[in-house]
Scaffold this motif. Structure first.
Motif, PDB file in Angstrom:
ATOM      1  N   PRO A   1     -49.341  -4.106  -1.828  1.00 36.99           N
ATOM      2  CA  PRO A   1     -49.888  -4.266  -3.176  1.00 36.99           C
ATOM      3  C   PRO A   1     -50.222  -2.914  -3.795  1.00 36.99           C
ATOM      4  CG  PRO A   1     -51.124  -5.552  -1.548  1.00 36.99           C
ATOM      5  CD  PRO A   1     -50.253  -4.611  -0.802  1.00 36.99           C
TER       6      PRO A   1
ATOM      7  N   ASN B   1     -50.516  -4.876  -9.051  1.00 41.03           N
ATOM      8  CA  ASN B   1     -51.151  -6.176  -8.810  1.00 41.03           C
ATOM      9  C   ASN B   1     -52.581  -6.257  -9.311  1.00 41.03           C
ATOM     10  OD1 ASN B   1     -49.335  -5.498  -6.102  1.00 41.03           O
ATOM     11  ND2 ASN B   1     -48.997  -7.543  -6.948  1.00 41.03           N
TER      12      ASN B   1
ATOM     13  N   LYS C   1     -54.510  -9.694 -13.364  1.00 37.43           N
ATOM     14  CA  LYS C   1     -54.641  -8.413 -12.656  1.00 37.43           C
ATOM     15  C   LYS C   1     -56.087  -7.911 -12.649  1.00 37.43           C
ATOM     16  CE  LYS C   1     -49.879  -6.934 -13.558  1.00 37.43           C
ATOM     17  NZ  LYS C   1     -48.969  -5.798 -13.852  1.00 37.43           N
TER      18      LYS C   1
ATOM     19  N   SER D   1     -54.344 -11.804  -5.224  1.00 36.62           N
ATOM     20  CA  SER D   1     -53.517 -11.833  -6.437  1.00 36.62           C
ATOM     21  C   SER D   1     -52.037 -11.821  -6.091  1.00 36.62           C
ATOM     22  CB  SER D   1     -53.856 -10.635  -7.330  1.00 36.62           C
ATOM     23  OG  SER D   1     -53.345  -9.428  -6.802  1.00 36.62           O
ATOM     24  N   VAL D   2     -51.685 -11.207  -4.989  1.00 36.85           N
ATOM     25  CA  VAL D   2     -50.288 -11.181  -4.543  1.00 36.85           C
ATOM     26  C   VAL D   2     -49.878 -12.570  -4.053  1.00 36.85           C
ATOM     27  CG1 VAL D   2     -48.634 -10.156  -2.938  1.00 36.85           C
ATOM     28  CG2 VAL D   2     -50.453  -8.749  -3.916  1.00 36.85           C
TER      29      VAL D   2
END
Length: 278
Positions: free
Chosen positions: A30, A88, A110, A275-276
């Motif tokens: 990330p 990210n 994000k 978030s990934v």
């Protein structure tokens, strides 16, 4: 009674080790973009702590400093990173100079610090995209305290958050209440603040007023979590809690520094990795 003193650095290391395993499953590492506005040495130091953890985890960390720029230029940079599919997460270190309205420029997906209006609204509605790292750190420490002190069901405990209108305290109250817990909010303007705090089984303070919480304000045997920090010439670095005296009657207490702070940094990285996955 002498309180169990929470070791935030050791707990953060445990969480960091778990993140290593999560990162191994990702197709690519990330990327986190961190923005600093102005020349605050304290803010830069805190960003450096985040950078060092990112580097240990193998996370790509971009640090952009704007010494003295107009908000429009910072918003332009944020928009570039919003559009960059390799990025990210985007964070802006606080506090910002007066009049800088740049946080809502961050794309909510994000916004791993959970500072945009949209993400705070979702949090209040009980549908969080992210939980603010400091709030998540407090919640995780609270769960740890229940294990150490064998507190039983948190739903049977009275929780008081001092600083309930602040940037940390407000979202914290929302998260705790949305978890079905009994929470009372308080602040320095609360009538009979001592009686309010002393009735709590779990006392959390997030005001940034050094040594506000005195021994007589704490219920014997309470869990005390100190989120605040203030620098004073005559006190040095002080938390919200009068640590040396309160630890004599609390059952569990977090120190400043070395308590909530290290856990907050690793919780930020958890949000980034989340978030990934999402």
């Amino acid at each position: 009674m002498t309180a169990v003193i929470f070791d935030g650095r050791a707990f953060a290391k445990e969480k960091e080790d778990k993140l290593v395993k999560l990162l191994e499953r990702l197709p690519r590492k990330p990327k986190l973009v961190a923005i600093l506005v102005g020349g605050s040495p304290e803010s830069e130091l805190y960003l450096k702590l985040k950078q060092r953890m990112a580097e240990r985890l193998g996370i790509d960390f971009e640090f952009k400093k704007f010494p003295d720029e107009k908000p429009q230029k910072i918003v332009g940079f944020i928009n570039q990173k919003n559009a960059d599919t390799e990025v990210n997460g985007i964070i802006v270190e606080l506090p910002l100079p007066a009049g800088f309205q740049v946080l809502d420029a961050i794309k909510p997906s994000k916004d791993v610090d959970c500072l945009t209006g949209e993400n705070l609204r979702l949090l209040a509605e009980g549908k969080p995209r992210f939980i603010p790292p400091t709030v998540k750190a407090v919640f995780d420490i609270l769960l740890k305290a229940t294990q150490v002190e064998k507190l039983g069901d948190l739903k049977d405990k009275k929780i008081c958050v001092v600083g309930d209108r602040g940037m940390v305290g407000g979202p914290l109250v929302s998260v705790l209440r949305n978890s079905g817990l009994e929470v009372s909010g308080a602040n320095t303007g609360t009538q009979d603040l001592i009686a309010t705090t002393r009735s709590a089984d779990i006392l959390i303070s997030a005001t940034g007023i050094g040594r506000l919480i005195k021994k007589e304000m704490v219920k014997p045997g309470a869990v005390v979590i100190d989120v605040g920090i203030e620098k004073k010439r005559n006190l040095g670095v002080a938390g919200d809690v009068d640590f040396e005296n309160v630890k004599e009657i609390a059952s569990f207490i977090t120190p400043v520094p070395g308590g909530v702070g290290p856990v907050t940094v690793v919780c930020l990285m958890e949000n980034l990795i989340g978030s990934v996955y999402h």
